[in-house]
Design a protein around this motif. Structure first.
Motif, mmCIF file in Angstrom:
data_model
loop_
_atom_site.group_PDB
_atom_site.id
_atom_site.type_symbol
_atom_site.label_atom_id
_atom_site.label_comp_id
_atom_site.label_asym_id
_atom_site.label_seq_id
_atom_site.Cartn_x
_atom_site.Cartn_y
_atom_site.Cartn_z
ATOM 1 N N LEU A 1 0.846 -1.207 0.000
ATOM 2 C CA LEU A 1 0.000 0.000 0.000
ATOM 3 C C LEU A 1 0.861 1.229 0.000
ATOM 4 O O LEU A 1 0.545 2.245 -0.650
ATOM 5 N N ARG A 2 1.959 1.225 0.762
ATOM 6 C CA ARG A 2 2.831 2.383 0.806
ATOM 7 C C ARG A 2 3.494 2.627 -0.567
ATOM 8 O O ARG A 2 3.620 3.767 -1.035
ATOM 9 N N ARG A 3 3.921 1.577 -1.273
ATOM 10 C CA ARG A 3 4.541 1.759 -2.594
ATOM 11 C C ARG A 3 3.526 2.293 -3.587
ATOM 12 O O ARG A 3 3.857 3.164 -4.455
ATOM 13 N N ARG A 4 2.297 1.822 -3.533
ATOM 14 C CA ARG A 4 1.268 2.320 -4.474
ATOM 15 C C ARG A 4 0.998 3.789 -4.222
ATOM 16 O O ARG A 4 0.814 4.588 -5.209
ATOM 17 N N ALA A 5 0.961 4.178 -3.033
ATOM 18 C CA ALA A 5 0.685 5.577 -2.730
ATOM 19 C C ALA A 5 1.827 6.449 -3.219
ATOM 20 O O ALA A 5 1.620 7.569 -3.748
ATOM 21 N N ALA A 6 3.034 5.993 -3.116
ATOM 22 C CA ALA A 6 4.189 6.776 -3.549
ATOM 23 C C ALA A 6 4.207 6.917 -5.073
ATOM 24 O O ALA A 6 4.524 7.979 -5.623
ATOM 25 N N SER A 7 3.864 5.911 -5.814
ATOM 26 C CA SER A 7 3.834 5.944 -7.261
ATOM 27 C C SER A 7 2.757 6.912 -7.772
ATOM 28 O O SER A 7 2.933 7.615 -8.771
ATOM 29 N N ALA A 8 1.675 6.989 -7.080
ATOM 30 C CA ALA A 8 0.574 7.871 -7.481
ATOM 31 C C ALA A 8 0.983 9.324 -7.333
ATOM 32 O O ALA A 8 0.572 10.208 -8.114
ATOM 33 N N ARG A 9 1.760 9.687 -6.393
ATOM 34 C CA ARG A 9 2.150 11.061 -6.175
ATOM 35 C C ARG A 9 3.131 11.507 -7.246
ATOM 36 O O ARG A 9 3.224 12.686 -7.578
#
Length: 216
Positions: free
Chosen positions: A207-215
């Motif tokens: 979840l943390r990696r997905r959130a970082a990619s979206a930003r």
């Protein structure tokens, strides 16, 4: 001369009669009194009285069946003879006398009958003062020791020990794993918990990696 012969014959006859009258015979013997009891021996005592003095004399006692129960010879000049006989209450005895060169086993009177009583020493011992225990002056009488309670038998002791061992080896009711050493499901529960931790950690990381990619 004829008168002298008659006188001599008369004198001889008189001497003969006198000699016969003085000779020992059964009439010289008699029974004195009744049979007495000799307590120490438990026997009866018969006393025979003699007025002649010719010796030896033998006194024999028989029962009514003719069985001899006592016999005693006498050589002394005593006028009374005592002879012991078995004591049997109410028994009749015949008493016979014999004088050497005169007569043999002739009955003295009608015999004797023992009294209907018992004869013998008392069988109950008499206690003497020395038989009683004495306590020395100034001493304290000893008391009998009290009996100790019997110790437990080996079987009961063994049963108690076995019960104690069984009690310490049984699991504690509280369910404390430290006391019981753990149940059989402990390993499986630990494995599931570890797997859940890994899965949870992986999900958080994703979840943390997905959130970082979206930003970006």
């Amino acid at each position: 001369m004829r008168s002298v012969g008659v006188a001599s014959a008369a004198a001889a006859l008189a001497l003969g009669v006198a000699g016969t009258a003085s000779a020992c015979n059964i009439g010289d013997f008699s029974l004195t009194g009744s049979v007495t009891c000799d307590q120490p021996s438990g026997k009866g005592v018969i006393t025979v009285h003699d007025t002649d003095g010719s010796r030896p004399v033998t006194i024999t006692v028989k029962d009514d069946s003719g069985k001899q129960v006592a016999q005693q010879p006498y050589n002394d000049r005593s006028s009374d003879f005592a002879i012991s006989v078995p004591w049997a209450a109410g028994t009749h005895y015949q008493v016979l006398a014999s004088v050497a060169n005169h007569f043999d086993n002739q009955a003295i009177g009608n015999g004797v009958t023992l009294p209907n009583t018992e004869c013998g020493a008392s069988s109950t011992p008499t206690a003497s003062p020395s038989d009683s225990p004495t306590t020395p002056a100034g001493s304290v009488p000893s008391t009998s020791p009290t009996s100790e309670a019997p110790s437990a038998s080996p079987t009961a002791a063994a049963s108690t020990s076995a019960a104690a061992v069984a009690d310490t080896s049984s699991p504690s009711p509280s369910g404390n794993l430290a006391e019981t050493g753990g149940g059989s499901n402990t390993g499986m529960i630990a494995g599931i918990a570890g797997a859940l931790v890994v899965v949870g950690g992986g999900a958080v990381f994703g979840l943390r990696r997905r959130a970082a990619s979206a930003r970006h």
